[in-house]
Write an enzyme that holds these catalytic residues in place. Structure first.
Site, mmCIF file in Angstrom:
data_model
loop_
_atom_site.group_PDB
_atom_site.id
_atom_site.type_symbol
_atom_site.label_atom_id
_atom_site.label_comp_id
_atom_site.label_asym_id
_atom_site.label_seq_id
_atom_site.Cartn_x
_atom_site.Cartn_y
_atom_site.Cartn_z
ATOM 1 N N HIS A 105 0.552 -1.245 -0.278
ATOM 2 C CA HIS A 105 0.209 0.156 0.345
ATOM 3 C C HIS A 105 0.975 1.209 0.255
ATOM 4 O O HIS A 105 2.104 1.429 0.259
ATOM 5 C CB HIS A 105 -0.515 -0.204 1.112
ATOM 6 C CG HIS A 105 -1.699 -1.195 1.752
ATOM 7 N ND1 HIS A 105 -1.579 -2.576 2.517
ATOM 8 C CD2 HIS A 105 -3.453 -0.649 1.561
ATOM 9 C CE1 HIS A 105 -2.249 -2.720 2.521
ATOM 10 N NE2 HIS A 105 -3.208 -2.498 1.521
ATOM 11 N N ASP A 108 2.509 2.123 3.495
ATOM 12 C CA ASP A 108 3.114 1.184 4.581
ATOM 13 C C ASP A 108 5.168 1.169 3.540
ATOM 14 O O ASP A 108 5.691 1.007 4.484
ATOM 15 C CB ASP A 108 3.049 -0.321 3.357
ATOM 16 C CG ASP A 108 1.672 -0.792 3.944
ATOM 17 O OD1 ASP A 108 0.900 -0.349 4.389
ATOM 18 O OD2 ASP A 108 1.137 -1.944 2.669
HETATM 19 C C1 XLS Z 1 -8.025 -6.574 4.151
HETATM 20 C C2 XLS Z 1 -8.058 -6.457 2.896
HETATM 21 C C3 XLS Z 1 -6.074 -5.423 2.057
HETATM 22 C C4 XLS Z 1 -6.090 -5.845 0.623
HETATM 23 C C5 XLS Z 1 -5.723 -4.881 0.312
HETATM 24 O O1 XLS Z 1 -9.399 -7.717 4.523
HETATM 25 O O2 XLS Z 1 -7.171 -7.933 2.686
HETATM 26 O O3 XLS Z 1 -5.039 -6.135 3.374
HETATM 27 O O4 XLS Z 1 -5.108 -7.153 0.541
HETATM 28 O O5 XLS Z 1 -6.212 -3.536 0.639
#
Ligand code: XLS
Ligand code: CA
Ligand code: CA
Length: 442
Positions: A105, A108
């Site tokens: 992200h 991140d």
């Molecule tokens: C949350 C999601 C998240 C997405 C990315 O439940 O899995 O991690 O994969 O934003």
């Protein structure tokens, strides 16, 4: 960019394949990346990725208590030096696991950013650094995504927020992160609608929110073409958590949404087993649905806890469950721009750096075993022949006539009556087929 901060994992060498009889916990027993399975290298079938958020960002906090991990790359301010250390740790870990891809992200990979301006410029800098690490290590970006759910402004969603000012901030983040993903040669761009949904209908204009969502998703697709991004745009289905209801409930719901906004073929799905089970489906069901509707994109591999049903994001060690999903995926040609991203985290009590390796090694080997099992099953059990025989009637005279353009309810009913048709059940052989699965499990 030279990795001057490494090593963070000095006592771990590159993890390699040692075969099923190895008792080395820091080795692969089944993942032999160059082994050919169904005509393709294992690495190319699985295209595995380590995710930034669970593996490097999370410090072990939960809603009842503070972080337990004490990672050497974290500091309480989450300042620029922490972001740089984290990136060094990320590429060292990925290199030691010998996996090809990573995912992130926007938030991140940067330090704590006090304003949208700061986030834009920090992401710009982080993109340069990520590019340099990619160059240096040969690692690649499976997908990038914008986090539109952690900042308090997104409490009521990003693209479906009641306030256009919030939505404009969300769009800026998506634009910046899609551009960054493109610059890094990313293979996909993901939108998980973390808070696109509602907690109560009493304060929600569902009609307006879905219309806005469709309009802005179309703009994401337009922008992708404008900048020449060749990867896929992926929506990640999840029925609830954090919201009571999320609009991207499951693959079939997303199909209806995309078809309404004329986006079929432009947007695919990123399927996660834990989200599949939350929506009352199996992992294999979601894969089969995506393949059948031409929407298959990528996979966030993990699983939930069978007892509590939450989104616990555990490493998926259930070889049988993954095998059943691969049996649906592989005959369609497998993953194209997609991969298997470990959207999974070690438990809060697993606080040693070695636990990060154990978690991923287990996940990698489970995928490798499932691949070998599915390949064996597809080759030996003649699943396709079995299905072809079961549906053979639709290739015969009766089936073809019934489906022809000139048929009607009357014509078929009259034919049934004239020919005294008296259809009989034939066995679906479910137990026989389930036994074949167990016989193929590696
Ligand atoms: C949350 C999601 C998240 C997405 C990315 O439940 O899995 O991690 O994969 O934003
Ligand atoms: Ca996910
Ligand atoms: Ca999840």
């Amino acid at each position: 960019m030279s990795n001057t901060h490494a090593p963070f994992f000095p006592d771990v060498d590159r993890i390699s394949y040692e075969g099923p009889s190895s008792d080395n916990p820091l080795a692969y027993q089944h993942y032999a990346k160059d082994q050919i399975v169904l005509g393709k290298r294992m690495e190319d079938h699985l295209r595995m990725a380590v995710c930034y958020w669970h593996t490097y960002c999370w410090d072990g906090f939960d809603i009842f208590g503070a972080g337990t991990f004490g990672r050497p790359w974290h500091n309480p301010q989450n300042d620029r030096s922490a972001a740089d250390l984290k990136m060094a740790a990320a590429f060292e870990f990925l290199t030691k696991l010998d996996l090809p891809f990573y995912c992130f992200h926007d938030v991140d990979v940067v330090e704590a950013s006090e304003s949208p301006e700061a986030l834009s410029s920090n992401l710009e800098r982080a993109t340069e650094n990520l590019g340099a690490y990619q160059e240096q290590t040969g690692k690649r970006l499976l997908w990038g995504t914008a986090n539109l759910f952690s900042h308090p402004r997104y409490a009521a969603g990003g693209l479906t927020n009641p306030d256009p000012e919030v939505t404009a901030c969300a769009i800026r983040q998506i634009r910046d992160c899609l551009n960054a993903t493109h610059r890094l040669g990313g293979e996909n761009y993901v939108l998980w609608g973390g808070r696109e949904g509602y907690d109560t209908l009493l304060n929600t204009d569902l009609t307006r929110e879905l219309e806005n969502f469709g309009r802005f998703l179309s703009m994401v697709v337009e922008h992708k073409h404008k900048i020449g991004f060749k990867g896929k745009i992926l929506i990640e289905p999840k029925p609830h958590e954090p919201m009571y209801h999320q609009y991207d409930f499951d693959t079939a719901t997303i199909y209806g949404f995309l078809s309404r906004f004329d986006l079929l073929g432009e947007v695919h799905v990123n399927i996660e087993p834990n989200h599949s089970t939350l929506s009352g489906h199996s992992f294999a069901h979601e894969i089969a649905t995506a393949v059948s509707l031409g929407m298959m994109g990528s996979i966030d591999i993990n699983c939930g806890n069978y007892q509590n049903g939450w989104d616990t994001d555990q490493f998926n060690l259930d070889v049988r469950d993954i095998t059943l999903a691969l049996v649906e995926l592989l005959p369609s040609g497998g993953l194209d721009t997609g991969g298997f991203n470990f959207d999974a985290k070690v438990r809060r009590q697993s606080s040693d750096l070695h636990d990060l390796f154990y978690g991923h090694i287990g996940g990698v080997d489970a995928l490798a075993r499932a691949l070998l099992s599915a390949a064996d099953l597809i080759e030996r059990a003649n699943l396709k022949d079995n299905k072809d025989k079961r549906y053979a009637g639709w290739e015969g005279d009766l089936g073809k006539t019934m489906l022809s353009a000139s048929s009607s309810l009357d014509s078929i009913a009259n034919q049934a009556s004239a020919q005294k048709l008296d259809g009989r059940h034939t066995s679906g052989r479910q137990e026989y087929l389930e036994n074949m699965i167990n016989r193929s499990l590696v």
